[in-house]
Design a protein around this motif. Sequence first.
Motif, mmCIF file in Angstrom:
data_model
loop_
_atom_site.group_PDB
_atom_site.id
_atom_site.type_symbol
_atom_site.label_atom_id
_atom_site.label_comp_id
_atom_site.label_asym_id
_atom_site.label_seq_id
_atom_site.Cartn_x
_atom_site.Cartn_y
_atom_site.Cartn_z
ATOM 1 N N SER A 720 0.947 -1.407 0.091
ATOM 2 C CA SER A 720 0.011 -0.163 -0.080
ATOM 3 C C SER A 720 0.717 1.285 -0.045
ATOM 4 O O SER A 720 0.775 2.341 -0.610
ATOM 5 C CB SER A 720 -0.916 -0.013 1.445
ATOM 6 O OG SER A 720 -1.943 -0.879 1.095
ATOM 7 N N THR A 723 2.559 2.083 -3.311
ATOM 8 C CA THR A 723 1.401 2.104 -4.532
ATOM 9 C C THR A 723 1.401 3.794 -4.411
ATOM 10 O O THR A 723 1.547 4.476 -5.285
ATOM 11 C CB THR A 723 -0.005 1.589 -4.201
ATOM 12 O OG1 THR A 723 0.044 0.257 -4.212
ATOM 13 C CG2 THR A 723 -0.910 2.163 -5.077
ATOM 14 N N GLY A 728 1.160 5.296 -8.026
ATOM 15 C CA GLY A 728 -0.180 4.531 -8.377
ATOM 16 C C GLY A 728 -0.416 4.623 -9.571
ATOM 17 O O GLY A 728 0.316 3.976 -10.482
ATOM 18 N N GLN A 748 -5.367 4.123 -0.249
ATOM 19 C CA GLN A 748 -4.684 3.166 0.234
ATOM 20 C C GLN A 748 -4.872 2.952 1.835
ATOM 21 O O GLN A 748 -5.090 1.972 2.581
ATOM 22 C CB GLN A 748 -3.241 3.130 0.062
ATOM 23 C CG GLN A 748 -2.961 2.975 -1.344
ATOM 24 C CD GLN A 748 -3.266 1.544 -1.699
ATOM 25 O OE1 GLN A 748 -3.064 0.515 -1.394
ATOM 26 N NE2 GLN A 748 -3.967 1.645 -3.155
ATOM 27 N N GLN A 751 -8.211 1.100 2.489
ATOM 28 C CA GLN A 751 -8.054 -0.125 2.336
ATOM 29 C C GLN A 751 -7.298 -1.170 3.470
ATOM 30 O O GLN A 751 -7.847 -1.895 3.838
ATOM 31 C CB GLN A 751 -7.083 -0.524 1.267
ATOM 32 C CG GLN A 751 -7.741 -0.385 -0.314
ATOM 33 C CD GLN A 751 -6.993 -0.852 -1.435
ATOM 34 O OE1 GLN A 751 -5.984 -1.698 -1.186
ATOM 35 N NE2 GLN A 751 -7.072 -0.147 -2.687
ATOM 36 N N ARG A 752 -6.545 -0.169 4.194
ATOM 37 C CA ARG A 752 -5.793 -1.152 5.355
ATOM 38 C C ARG A 752 -6.456 -0.894 6.402
ATOM 39 O O ARG A 752 -6.619 -2.018 7.217
ATOM 40 C CB ARG A 752 -4.299 -0.292 5.599
ATOM 41 C CG ARG A 752 -3.459 -0.604 4.318
ATOM 42 C CD ARG A 752 -2.589 -1.806 4.245
ATOM 43 N NE ARG A 752 -3.568 -2.922 4.227
ATOM 44 C CZ ARG A 752 -4.189 -3.622 3.103
ATOM 45 N NH1 ARG A 752 -3.911 -2.644 1.918
ATOM 46 N NH2 ARG A 752 -4.829 -4.244 3.147
#
Length: 774
Positions: A720, A723, A728, A748, A751-752
């Motif tokens: 992440s 990215t 990205g 990101q 997402q985490r």
Amino acid sequence: MNDQIKKVCVIGAGTMGAGIAAQVANAGVPVLLLDIVPKEGSNRNAIAEGAIARMLKTDPAPFMSTRAAKLVEAGNIEDHLDRVAECDWVVEAVIERLDIKQGLYAKLEAAKRPGTAVSSNTSTIPLANLVEGRSDAFRRDFLITHFFNPPRYMRLLEIVAGADSDPVVVDKVQAFADVAMGKTVVRAKDTPGFIANRIGTYWIQLGINNAFDLGLTVEEADSVAGKPMGVPKTGIFGLVDLVGVDLMPHLKASLTGTLAQDDPYQAIARDIPLVEKMISEGYTGRKGKGGFYRINREKGKQLEAIDLATGEYRPKAKPRGPVGAASKGDLRALVESKGKLGEYAWALLSGTLAYAAALVPSAADDVVAIDDAMTLGYNWQAGPFAMIDKLGAKYLADRLEAEGRPVPEILRTAGERTFYRIEGGKRQFLGLDGEYHDIVRPEGVLRLADIKLNSKPLLKNASAALWDVGDGVVCLEFTGKMNALDGEVMKLIGKAIPLVAQSYKALVVYNDADSFSAGANLGLAIFAVNIAAWSEIEKLVAGGQMAYKALKYAPFPVVSAPAGLAVGGGCEILLHSDAIQAHAELYTGLVECGVGLIPGWGGNGEMLDRWRNAPGMPNGPMPAVAKVFEMVSTATVSKSAQQAKEMMFLRPEDGITMNRDRLLFDAKQKALSLVEGYKAPEPPTFRLPGESGHVGLNMAAEGFRKRGMATDYDMVVSDSLATVLSGGPFDYVDTVTEADLLTLEREQFMQRVRDKRTMARVEHMLETGKPLRN
């Protein structure tokens, strides 16, 4: 006489002497470190050189950077004593033997320049004895500078001037120790043990005696003589283990040999057979096989404590400590507790506080010096007289009198009054004359706590406040637990910017706490995740980005003044400031990966911008990206402000303040220096390596995983981060804006935060204070 100290000589390369030399070097001043010539070997400087080498490997580190270590030059007394003529201050830190010290001074007198200060780091020998037989000129240049171990981290310096000491010389040393070395100087009288060790040794001896006499366990004694009294949780026995059990007989011998026979310490000084047995068997504390506590490695690192009655070790027990108000710093409740714990608390507190009260004015001029010595030298939250205020001076005097014990005159002077008060917005202390006097801060010292006494916040909410600190400068203060950051902080920043823009000149981000900020409030994050409030979490991330960028592009200078811990979001606010004035003891970094997250408030872009412009950084998109990835993915934290500069958390031109008490003043001056002609920075744009860079970063992370240095989930988190840092969906030919990076960062981060493995890390960190390696 030159009133500046530009070079220092330290004689004696033991633990204290070497540590003093290191702290002088940390101040950026060259040091000559001398010791004797070793009996064996051809290297005549081996002892001093060995001390420098050991300090480079010691943890916690005496040096703030490897650059500081290069300022220390090793030598020996036989070949290089004449070089003290190059120095403006000579610190003697040799063995505590009067004959050896006096022999050295005779040689120094012939070698040094007139007006060069000479001081001894003695903690036991009176100044009058040290200068016996020396010339009037030497006596004028002589004083005692009693540092506390370790010299880098302990803020107290006791200075003792003799009857013949030149005030100009003493003031020169004091000013250097204060501003350059970061010490809070307390002037002590030429009495045995000076202030802190005299009271501290009495307190320890009294605590040990009464634990034996009342039949307490070491755990019970430390449960009373720790947090409930506002002293470090080590208590009495844990502290003795820390400083060395074998030090106790030396302190006792020194004080009994130099104190008057009617001094109260003489009545409590006793030989303790168990202590003698422990020392003879190598149980000298943490530096030995153990002390009153030990780790039994043969039993799986079992924690054990010694039985004071039998001398045998047993498993450490959870003590039956004080309860209720008595456990929370209510000293009256503590000493009135029923049973042995209450008896112990009264015996220890009444004896120590009465002893300290009797030392004004013989050991110190006023109560402030006594309290400063104990808070700074022994890390007590409150000094003896502040404790008496909590207990009640009349209460203490009445109980002492009822028990037929001497009542110090200063307690009678106080009567029903307190030793400290606030009057007219100023802190005052009670003098021996029965009158209150203002506590006067040294020039260049500005404390937010003092400002608060005489003003109200411009803005305030549950997590932050804004204060007018004078001259058109306002201070943004975090106020939550560990100064954690949340939506309330961001709201206050949003309100502060138009207020400052309209009516003030500059903003300083600062607080008086030990830690600047531990980062985002993880407890709130856990709560939001548990109720699946994903939109609220994303709103907090976006709100933090918006608030920090608003500070960055505000139409006035923003200076952050961190001290202690400044990690995660606490580090990111530094990165968005126009300038930083940091305390030398700054521990900062972007640590989010350690809890399964990535920096979410703009820190990634700010670090990329700094590293691509760092001196000596190769051209191209990858070098800066790789450097930032390495530091952030491993959650690297600086071990000093100087190291933070090397890591680019601080810019080369950012300032470092050695004395914590001077930090706010220095930051305010830096902010004012930026006001004239100030222009906000232009938003940066980036060319990032794109997918090829992303692959390269993941390959580097995979190397860490294969060597057992990264877990499977570390790989997910670092992906992440890779990215974001690689751009990205953007490639090297694209122009990536700051806004683009912020969008990637939010995506990101979210997402985490939705991953259960991240929440397991966050929960583990909150429960244990340690990272989970899942």
